[in-house]
Design a protein around this motif. Structure first.
Motif, PDB file in Angstrom:
ATOM      1  N   GLN B 416     -21.300  23.257  33.907  1.00  0.00           N
ATOM      2  CA  GLN B 416     -22.554  23.677  34.516  1.00  0.00           C
ATOM      3  C   GLN B 416     -22.974  22.725  35.637  1.00  0.00           C
ATOM      4  O   GLN B 416     -22.590  21.553  35.652  1.00  0.00           O
ATOM      5  N   ASP B 417     -23.763  23.251  36.551  1.00  0.00           N
ATOM      6  CA  ASP B 417     -24.354  22.454  37.634  1.00  0.00           C
ATOM      7  C   ASP B 417     -25.869  22.586  37.562  1.00  0.00           C
ATOM      8  O   ASP B 417     -26.388  23.515  36.951  1.00  0.00           O
ATOM      9  N   ALA B 418     -26.541  21.685  38.262  1.00  0.00           N
ATOM     10  CA  ALA B 418     -27.997  21.808  38.380  1.00  0.00           C
ATOM     11  C   ALA B 418     -28.324  23.137  39.056  1.00  0.00           C
ATOM     12  O   ALA B 418     -27.618  23.575  39.968  1.00  0.00           O
ATOM     13  N   GLY B 419     -29.367  23.790  38.570  1.00  0.00           N
ATOM     14  CA  GLY B 419     -29.792  25.044  39.159  1.00  0.00           C
ATOM     15  C   GLY B 419     -29.317  26.268  38.381  1.00  0.00           C
ATOM     16  O   GLY B 419     -29.832  27.365  38.584  1.00  0.00           O
ATOM     17  N   GLU B 420     -28.335  26.073  37.481  1.00  0.00           N
ATOM     18  CA  GLU B 420     -27.831  27.218  36.721  1.00  0.00           C
ATOM     19  C   GLU B 420     -28.871  27.684  35.697  1.00  0.00           C
ATOM     20  O   GLU B 420     -29.598  26.874  35.117  1.00  0.00           O
ATOM     21  N   THR B 422     -28.686  29.875  32.200  1.00  0.00           N
ATOM     22  CA  THR B 422     -27.657  30.391  31.299  1.00  0.00           C
ATOM     23  C   THR B 422     -28.101  31.702  30.664  1.00  0.00           C
ATOM     24  O   THR B 422     -29.268  32.115  30.806  1.00  0.00           O
ATOM     25  N   GLY B 423     -27.177  32.315  29.953  1.00  0.00           N
ATOM     26  CA  GLY B 423     -27.463  33.570  29.276  1.00  0.00           C
ATOM     27  C   GLY B 423     -28.671  33.481  28.364  1.00  0.00           C
ATOM     28  O   GLY B 423     -29.409  34.442  28.180  1.00  0.00           O
ATOM     29  N   GLN B 424     -28.877  32.318  27.784  1.00  0.00           N
ATOM     30  CA  GLN B 424     -30.033  32.136  26.893  1.00  0.00           C
ATOM     31  C   GLN B 424     -31.310  31.829  27.663  1.00  0.00           C
ATOM     32  O   GLN B 424     -32.356  31.633  27.043  1.00  0.00           O
ATOM     33  N   GLY B 425     -31.184  31.710  28.973  1.00  0.00           N
ATOM     34  CA  GLY B 425     -32.371  31.409  29.767  1.00  0.00           C
ATOM     35  C   GLY B 425     -32.660  29.932  29.892  1.00  0.00           C
ATOM     36  O   GLY B 425     -33.729  29.534  30.349  1.00  0.00           O
ATOM     37  N   MET B 426     -31.719  29.102  29.504  1.00  0.00           N
ATOM     38  CA  MET B 426     -31.884  27.665  29.706  1.00  0.00           C
ATOM     39  C   MET B 426     -31.664  27.382  31.193  1.00  0.00           C
ATOM     40  O   MET B 426     -30.687  27.850  31.775  1.00  0.00           O
ATOM     41  N   THR B 427     -32.572  26.609  31.774  1.00  0.00           N
ATOM     42  CA  THR B 427     -32.514  26.333  33.214  1.00  0.00           C
ATOM     43  C   THR B 427     -32.232  24.848  33.415  1.00  0.00           C
ATOM     44  O   THR B 427     -33.004  24.007  32.960  1.00  0.00           O
ATOM     45  N   PHE B 428     -31.112  24.579  34.082  1.00  0.00           N
ATOM     46  CA  PHE B 428     -30.701  23.184  34.225  1.00  0.00           C
ATOM     47  C   PHE B 428     -31.268  22.592  35.506  1.00  0.00           C
ATOM     48  O   PHE B 428     -30.709  22.733  36.574  1.00  0.00           O
ATOM     49  N   LYS B 429     -32.416  21.932  35.328  1.00  0.00           N
ATOM     50  CA  LYS B 429     -33.109  21.391  36.487  1.00  0.00           C
ATOM     51  C   LYS B 429     -32.417  20.134  36.989  1.00  0.00           C
ATOM     52  O   LYS B 429     -32.228  19.941  38.169  1.00  0.00           O
ATOM     53  N   SER B 430     -32.033  19.238  36.075  1.00  0.00           N
ATOM     54  CA  SER B 430     -31.193  18.102  36.463  1.00  0.00           C
ATOM     55  C   SER B 430     -29.928  18.211  35.633  1.00  0.00           C
ATOM     56  O   SER B 430     -29.983  18.573  34.462  1.00  0.00           O
ATOM     57  N   CYS B 431     -28.777  17.939  36.230  1.00  0.00           N
ATOM     58  CA  CYS B 431     -27.534  18.108  35.481  1.00  0.00           C
ATOM     59  C   CYS B 431     -26.452  17.191  36.036  1.00  0.00           C
ATOM     60  O   CYS B 431     -25.929  17.415  37.127  1.00  0.00           O
ATOM     61  N   SER B 643     -36.308  23.814  26.387  1.00  0.00           N
ATOM     62  CA  SER B 643     -36.525  22.382  26.616  1.00  0.00           C
ATOM     63  C   SER B 643     -36.893  22.152  28.074  1.00  0.00           C
ATOM     64  O   SER B 643     -36.454  22.880  28.964  1.00  0.00           O
ATOM     65  N   ALA B 644     -37.672  21.106  28.294  1.00  0.00           N
ATOM     66  CA  ALA B 644     -38.079  20.787  29.663  1.00  0.00           C
ATOM     67  C   ALA B 644     -36.947  20.115  30.438  1.00  0.00           C
ATOM     68  O   ALA B 644     -37.017  19.993  31.662  1.00  0.00           O
ATOM     69  N   ALA B 645     -35.909  19.658  29.726  1.00  0.00           N
ATOM     70  CA  ALA B 645     -34.766  19.030  30.400  1.00  0.00           C
ATOM     71  C   ALA B 645     -33.571  19.061  29.444  1.00  0.00           C
ATOM     72  O   ALA B 645     -33.756  19.193  28.226  1.00  0.00           O
ATOM     73  N   TYR B 646     -32.385  18.941  29.985  1.00  0.00           N
ATOM     74  CA  TYR B 646     -31.190  18.981  29.147  1.00  0.00           C
ATOM     75  C   TYR B 646     -30.325  17.759  29.420  1.00  0.00           C
ATOM     76  O   TYR B 646     -30.157  17.344  30.575  1.00  0.00           O
ATOM     77  N   ALA B 647     -29.785  17.203  28.348  1.00  0.00           N
ATOM     78  CA  ALA B 647     -28.968  15.990  28.446  1.00  0.00           C
ATOM     79  C   ALA B 647     -27.490  16.355  28.353  1.00  0.00           C
ATOM     80  O   ALA B 647     -27.122  17.330  27.676  1.00  0.00           O
ATOM     81  N   TRP B 648     -26.673  15.589  29.024  1.00  0.00           N
ATOM     82  CA  TRP B 648     -25.230  15.855  29.094  1.00  0.00           C
ATOM     83  C   TRP B 648     -24.454  14.585  28.794  1.00  0.00           C
ATOM     84  O   TRP B 648     -24.944  13.492  29.040  1.00  0.00           O
TER      85      TRP B 648
END
Lengths: 288, 802
Positions: B416-420, B422-431, B643-648
Motif C-alpha cells: 500500500q501507499d499513502a492515499g490508498e 482499501t475495500g474496508q474503507g481504511m484510508t492511509f493518510k501516512s504510509c 483508526s485515525a492512522a495506521y502503523a506499518w
C-alpha cells in the motif's frame, strides 16, 4: 498446616547420623528439589526436618588418594568453579554449566541432585560415565560406619535409591582420569539452560590409536533411572572410531533406550535425539 | 566593565530523545508497590474453588466443613448469590457456576479467610458432586452435526425449552448451537478474480494457545464503605469501562464505584475484560463487610487467565504472473473456549490484514467462533494479527516462488501507499510501508542471503541458515470499536511551574507516563522532572476508553498536547498583558517565558505563575482537554475508517536450523517500523525489543498445551518463555512518516513489534530447509518431525454455517 514437628541443624556428622538413626527424618540441603516437591504434594515431610548444610566436612572438593572426593553439600556453583573439578572432571563442570539457573545452582547441592534420583538429574549421567561412587554413612550401633557403591548401581527408580533410611550420603568420589581419558556430555533442553533434560548423553573412555577402550555410555531421561548403555558400549569398545562404528553405535543407542511420552517430548523424538546426538558426539571425539 | 552576556534560551526539543521511563528507578530498586504488596487494614484473603471436571453437571456442593474451619469468614457458591448477572463479551456466564461447569477454570465456590493458607485449606474441605458430560475438545468437534451443546437452553418442568423474553442473555437462555459469533466480510468479485489468476494457493494454518505470562499476576482488592460505595484496587487496563460494568452487575449507580490501579505488572491485553474472580471478590467483600484481597498463584494465572485466540485458518490466495495479487479467500474457525471474551472478536483485526495489508481487488473473509470445553481466549497484544500475518505472509512467499519472483519484489509490487483507500474503507493518510520493506531488506542483506541460503540447503553439516521477511499493518491511531475512542486530560501548573498531568490513560508498563510528560513539556518548555502524572483513580482522572489497540500515545498524547496548548496560550496571554507585548511574539523555553525570535528570557515561568496567583485578579493555570480522534465506528459490513492512522512494519528474521534436533535458533531480527515520528527513542526501542521477544516466544517456545480440556503445563518449567541467552541480535530502525493527525506526527506502536516474527520465522525456516511448516509453535520436536516429513499437513475444509 505442616507435619514437621522438629527442625534440626546439626554441626557434626556424628550428630546428624544420630538424628537419622532415630528415624522419620526428611533431609534438607539446598531445598531446590525438596521444597517444590513437598509443595506439590509429591513428597510428604517426615516428623523431623534435618538441615545438613551446617554439618562440618560435608562440603568441598579434595583429593583422596587416586580419587577426587566431592562433599555432598557442595553446591553446583562451587563445583562449576572448582579448579580440581575443571582439571580432573571437566565433563562434570560442563554439566553444572547447563544446570538450571544461577539461583538454583547457588543453593542446590550435588548430594541433593543424586538423592533426588531424577532420571533427568543433570550431574548423574556425567558422574556415571566417570565411574563415580557414592559414600554413605550411618551410625547403627553407636559408631559411624561407611560404605561405598558405584553410582551406576545406586538408583532403583524415579526418586528411589539404595540408601537406607538411617544413612546419609556424604560424598561422591570420582577416580582420577587415566592418560588419554576423554569424556563428553550433552544435554538436550528446549533452551540453553533453565530446563529439564529431554534426554542427556554421557560418553567417556580412553582414546588410543583412534579407538576407545574402557568405554562408558550413559543416558538420562530415557528410563526410570539414568542408565548405562551396555550395548552401545559394546558396539564401541576397542573399535576404531570410523563412520561405520559410529553409525552402528548410534543405532544401538537408539534401540536400547526405552523412553516415554511426556509433556516435554515423545518417545520417538527422544530415540531420534539419542541416535543423532550420540553420533554427533562420537564424530567430535573421533575428530578431536 | 563588567557586562554579563545576555542570556539566550535556545529551543531544545525533547522529541526523539532517549528519555528514561519515569517509573524505572522505583521498579529497578524493587520499591514499586504492586497489588501483591498492598495491605488494607482489616482485609481478608480469598481463594476460588475451580472445577475438577472439564464438562459436567453439578449435582451438589457441600461447603459446611469449609464454613466450620476456624479463620474462615465467608464461603460463597452460586446459591448464596441469587441475583448474579451474566458477564463477558457475550453475557454468557455467571461469575459463580451453579448448575454446570464447562471448563476446568470454572468457578464453583469462593472463600474469604484470615489468611491465604486458611482459605486454601477451606477449599479442600468443599465437596462437589458432578455428573460428567461429553467433552468438546476442539473446534471441529463443536460444529459436527449433533454435537453436544455447551450452552443448552434450559428446560422447564415438562422438559420443554423454557420460554424467555427476547434478548435474554446467553447465560440464561442458552444457545441452539455451539456457534458463539460469526464474522463475514467481502469486497470485490472473488469468482472473477480467481478466473483472472495465473496461480492459486490454498493452505490451512493452525495457530496454538499461548498466554500473556504477565510478571504481575491477576489480583484485586474490593471493599465497601459504610454507605455501600465500592472501592476496588485493580490491575485493569480499562478502568472506566469496568466502573460501569461492575455497577451493572451490582445493580448500583456507577458513581458509587471507584477503581484505583496500583502499578500494574504487565497487561498485554489480558486485563481488558472483566473476569469472574473480580466479581466474586466483590461478592465476598459485600458478604464479609470487610476488604477482601484475591491474588492468583502463578499456576492459577496459567489456568484461569485468558489465552491468545487459537485459530484454524484456511486461506486461498491468487495472483497473476506479473506479480499482481488478485484475491484472498479466508475461512477461520476460532476456538472460543467455554465462554466469550475478546478473543472471539479478533476477526475485526484479522480481516484488516487480509483485506488491506496489500492491495487486493477481491477479499472474502469468514470466521466462525465456536464454544468448546477449553480455556477461553481473550485479547492479547496483536489481537489476531499474529495469526492472520502468519498465514498471509507465508502465502506471499509461496505465491512469489510459484511465479518465480523475488519475495521482496512481490511485496513491493502489492504494498500500500499513502492515499490508498482499501475495500474496508481504511484510508492511509501516512504510509511508510514500502520504505519499511526496503530498509529492513537492505539492512539485513535479505536478497543476497535469501539466494545464498537456497544454494546452501544441501551443503554438508546439520545446521542450515535461513532468512525470512514479513510485514504488518495495524491500527496506529486508536480504533473506534466503541462509539467513542477518546481520552480526557486535566492539567494544572502550581506556583513553582510544576505540572500535574491528570490523564485517563493507564500506565501498564508501556511507558505512557513518560511519553505524555514529554509531549506536555515540549509544549511548555519544561524539563520532564517538572511533571507529575496522576492516572490511576477513576474518582480523579477524566474518562478514557482504556489501554488497547496501540492507542495511548496517539489518543492520550493528543489529549495531553491539547491541554498543554491551552495552558500555554493562557500563560503567554498573561505574560503579554503583564509585559506589554504581543503574545504571538512569546514562547516558553527552559522554564522561562522568552521572546520567540531571540530566545531572550522575559520572565521565569514560576515567577509568572506566582504573580498570577497572588495578584488582585488571582488566577491559577488549569486546563482540560478532551480528544476524540476523527475515526469512525465500522458499519455492520465492517466498513469504515476505524483508526485515525495506521502503523506499518517489515521484519526480517534470520535463523539457524539444526536438522539433527529441530532446534531453531533465532540469530537476528532486523525490523523497520513506520512509527510516524520517534517520540521517546529509548521507550520505543524497549517496546520493540520486548515485542520482538514476545513474538519469538509465540513462534518458537511458548505453547500452552491443552489436552482434552486440561492444561498440562501451567508453570514456567514447562511453559517456556524465551530466556536471555536466546534473544537474537536486533537491528531496529524507524521510518518517520510524520502523520498529520498524530501527536508530533507519531503513531501507535504497542502491538506492532510482535506481529511479524512467527510469519518471518516460518519463511526463514523454509529458506533454510525447503520445508514449510503450517502450524505453530516451531518447537524442536515439531520442526524435527516436519523436517522428517512426519507432520501431517493441517487441513480444514473451508466452512461456514448455512
Amino acid at each position: 498446616m505442616t507435619a514437621i514437628e522438629r527442625y534440626a541443624a546439626p554441626n557434626s556428622l556424628d550428630e546428624a547420623l544420630g538424628i537419622l538413626q532415630q528415624g522419620e527424618v526428611t533431609i534438607l540441603a539446598g531445598g531446590t528439589d525438596l521444597m517444590p516437591q513437598t509443595k506439590a504434594g509429591r513428597i510428604a515431610f517426615k516428623a523431623t526436618l534435618m538441615n545438613i548444610r551446617n554439618v562440618a566436612g560435608l562440603s568441598g572438593v579434595a583429593f583422596d588418594g587416586d580419587w577426587l572426593s566431592i562433599g555432598a553439600t557442595t553446591t553446583i556453583t562451587a563445583i562449576l568453579n572448582d579448579p580440581l573439578v575443571k582439571k580432573n572432571a571437566p565433563v562434570l563442570a560442563e554439566a553444572c554449566d547447563h544446570f538450571a539457573s544461577d539461583q538454583i545452582r547457588n543453593a542446590g547441592t550435588i548430594g541433593g541432585n543424586i538423592s533426588n534420583a531424577s532420571p533427568a538429574g543433570d550431574t548423574l549421567v556425567p558422574l556415571i560415565v566417570l565411574d563415580a561412587e557414592v559414600e554413605l554413612a550411618s551410625k547403627p550401633n553407636g559408631a559411624v560406619t561407611t560404605r561405598r557403591m558405584p553410582l551406576a548401581e545406586y538408583f532403583t527408580g524415579p526418586g528411589r535409591t539404595k540408601r537406607a533410611a538411617n544413612e546419609l550420603l556424604t560424598a561422591v568420589r570420582i577416580p582420577l582420569p587415566k592418560p588419554g581419558h576423554v569424556a563428553r556430555f550433552y544435554k538436550f533442553g528446549a533452551r540453553p539452560a533453565l530446563d529439564i533434560a529431554t534426554i542427556s548423553i554421557g560418553i567417556a573412555g580412553v582414546k588410543k590409536d583412534g579407538a576407545l577402550t574402557d568405554i562408558r555410555v550413559a543416558f538420562g531421561a530415557v528410563a526410570p533411572t539414568p542408565v548405562r548403555a551396555k550395548r552401545t558400549e559394546a558396539a564401541l569398545e576397542g573399535r576404531r572410531l570410523d563412520d561405520a562404528t559410529i553409525e552402528t553405535a548410534a543405532n544401538a543407542a537408539r534401540d536400547e533406550v526405552n523412553p516415554i511420552d511426556d509433556v516435554r517430548a515423545t518417545a520417538w523424538y527422544r530415540k531420534e535425539l539419542i541416535h543423532n546426538m550420540t553420533k554427533r558426539m562420537l564424530d567430535h571425539v573421533a575428530q578431536a | 566593565m563588567n557586562v554579563a552576556e545576555k542570556p539566550v534560551i535556545a529551543p531544545e526539543s525533547l522529541i526523539g530523545q532517549r528519555i528514561q521511563k519515569k517509573d524505572a528507578p522505583e521498579k529497578a530498586a524493587g520499591k514499586t508497590r504492586y497489588i501483591q504488596d498492598m495491605v488494607v487494614p482489616g482485609m481478608l484473603h480469598a481463594k476460588i474453588l475451580r472445577s475438577s471436571r472439564v464438562h459436567a453437571k453439578i449435582k451438589s456442593i457441600d461447603t459446611s466443613a469449609a464454613k466450620a474451619l476456624p479463620g474462615v469468614h465467608v464461603v460463597l457458591t452460586a446459591a448464596d448469590v441469587p441475583n448474579q448477572q451474566p458477564i463477558g463479551v457475550a453475557r454468557d456466564h455467571l461469575p459463580l457456576k451453579g448448575e454446570r461447569v464447562r471448563s476446568l477454570r470454572d468457578e464453583i465456590a469462593a472463600v474469604a479467610a484470615d489468611s491465604d493458607e486458611i482459605a486454601e485449606a477451606a477449599l479442600k474441605l468443599i465437596r462437589v458432586e458432578y455428573e460428567d458430560l461429553p467433552i468438546i475438545a476442539g473446534p471441529e468437534d463443536a460444529i459436527k452435526p449433533g454435537a453436544p451443546l455447551i450452552h443448552p437452553a434450559p428446560l422447564d418442568a415438562d422438559g420443554q425449552p423454557k420460554s424467555l423474553p427476547p434478548k435474554t442473555p446467553v447465560a440464561f437462555a442458552g444457545k441452539a448451537d455451539n456457534i458463539a459469533m460469526r464474522f463475514d466480510y467481502t469486497h470485490g468479485d472473488i469468482a472473477q478474480a480467481e478466473a483472472e489468476s495465473d496461480v492459486v494457493v490454498e493452505d490451512t494454518f493452525q495457530l496454538h494457545y499461548v498466554t500473556h505470562c504477565c510478571m504481575g499476576v491477576s489480583g484485586v482488592i474490593a471493599e465497601f464503605d459504610a454507605s455501600g460505595n465500592l472501592l476496588m484496587y485493580s490491575n485493569t487496563q480499562v478502568p472506566f469501562l469496568h466502573k460501569r460494568e461492575f455497577a451493572e452487575y451490582l445493580n448500583i449507580d456507577p458513581s458509587r464505584v471507584r477503581i484505583i490501579q496500583p502499578p500494574i505488572g504487565g497487561g498485554f491485553g489480558s486485563k481488558l475484560d472483566i473476569y469472574p474472580f473480580e466479581v466474586i471478590c466483590i461478592f465476598l467483600a459485600r458478604a464479609a463487610k470487610r476488604p477482601v484481597k484475591m491474588v492468583f498463584t502463578r499456576e492459577e494465572e496459567f489456568l484461569a487467565s485468558p489465552t491468545r485466540q487459537p485459530v484454524l485458518l484456511t486461506l486461498r490466495s491468487g495472483c497473476r504472473k506479473d506479480g499482481t495479487l488478485t484475491f484472498r479467500q479466508v475461512h477461520t474457525l476460532h476456538d472460543n473456549g467455554a465462554y466469550t471474551s475478546w478473543g472471539a472478536t479478533t476477526p475485526f483485526v484479522m480481516m484488516q490484514t487480509f483485506s488491506s495489508l496489500y492491495r487486493v481487488p477481491a477479499c472474502d473473509y469468514h470466521t466462525t467462533v465456536v464454544y468448546t470445553n477449553n480455556p477461553y481466549a481473550g485479547s492479547f497484544r496483536g489481537y489476531g494479527n499474529l495469526q492472520a500475518t502468519f498465514a498471509i505472509e507465508q502465502h506471499m512467499d509461496m505465491l512469489a516462488e510459484r511465479i518465480g519472483m523475488d519475495p521482496l519484489d512481490f511485496r513491493m509490487k502489492n504494498a500500500q501507499d499513502a492515499g490508498e483507500v482499501t475495500g474496508q474503507g481504511m484510508t492511509f493518510k501516512s504510509c511508510g510501508f514500502k520504505e519499511c520493506l526496503t530498509t529492513a531488506a537492505e539492512r539485513s542483506d535479505y536478497r543476497r542471503k535469501h539466494a545464498d541460503n537456497i544454494a546452501n540447503r544441501n551443503a554438508r553439516g546439520p545446521v542450515k541458515r535461513g532468512i525470512g521477511i514479513a510485514s504488518m499493518l495495524h491500527v496506529g491511531g486508536g480504533a473506534k470499536i466503541y462509539p467513542s475512542d477518546g481520552c480526557g486530560t486535566i492539567l494544572k501548573l502550581d506556583d513553582f511551574a510544576n505540572v500535574t498531568l491528570i490523564t485517563g490513560a493507564s500506565e501498564i508498563g508501556q511507558g505512557s507516563e513518560t511519553v505524555l510528560s514529554q509531549l506536555v513539556c515540549e509544549e511548555l518548555g519544561l524539563p520532564i522532572s517538572a511533571v507529575t502524572v496522576v492516572n490511576n483513580d477513576t474518582a480523579i482522572t477524566p474518562w478514557d476508553v482504556g489501554v488497547h489497540a496501540s492507542r495511548t500515545t496517539f489518543i492520550a498524547g493528543n489529549s495531553a498536547i491539547g491541554a498543554a496548548r491551552k495552558a500555554k496560550a493562557k500563560i503567554l496571554a498573561a505574560a503579554a498583558r503583564k509585559h506589554g507585548c504581543d503574545e504571538a511574539e512569546l514562547d516558553l523555553r527552559g522554564g522561562f517565558v522568552v521572546v520567540a525570535e531571540t530566545g531572550e528570557p522575559l520572565v521565569e515561568l514560576a515567577r509568572l505563575m506566582r504573580n498570577l496567583h497572588f495578584s488582585d485578579k488571582a488566577e491559577l493555570v488549569m486546563t482540560t482537554f478532551y480528544y476524540e480522534p476523527p475515526s469512525v465506528h465500522q458499519d455492520k459490513a465492517f466498513k469504515g475508517d476505524v483508526s485515525a492512522a495506521y502503523a506499518w512494519a517489515a521484519q526480517v528474521v534470520e535463523v539457524e536450523v539444526d536438522t539433527d534436533t529441530g532446534i531453531v535458533k533465532m540469530t537476528k531480527v532486523t525490523g523497520t517500523h513506520d512509527v510516524g515520528r520517534v517520540l521517546n527513542r529509548l521507550g520505543l526501542e524497549g517496546q520493540i525489543e520486548g515485542g520482538v521477544v514476545m513474538g519469538q516466544g509465540y513462534a518458537l517456545t511458548e505453547n500452552l498445551i491443552v489436552d482434552n480440556g486440561v492444561t498440562r503445563n501451567p508453570n514456567f518449567r514447562d511453559y517456556k518463555l524465551v530466556t536471555a541467552p536466546e534473544i537474537p541480535e536486533m537491528d531496529i530502525t524507524f521510518v518517520e512518516s510524520m502523520d498529520g493527525e498524530g501527536p508530533q506526527g507519531a503513531k501507535g506502536v504497542g502491538e506492532a513489534p510482535s506481529i511479524c516474527i512467527a510469519a518471518a520465522a516460518a519463511n526463514a525456516i523454509y529458506n533454510a530447509t525447503g520445508v514449510r511448516i503450517f502450524g505453530l509453535p516451531f518447537t524442536p520436536e515439531a520442526v524435527y518431525r516436519a523436517l522428517r516429513g512426519a507432520t501431517p499437513k493441517p487441513h480444514w475444509q473451508a466452512w461456514k454455517p448455512a
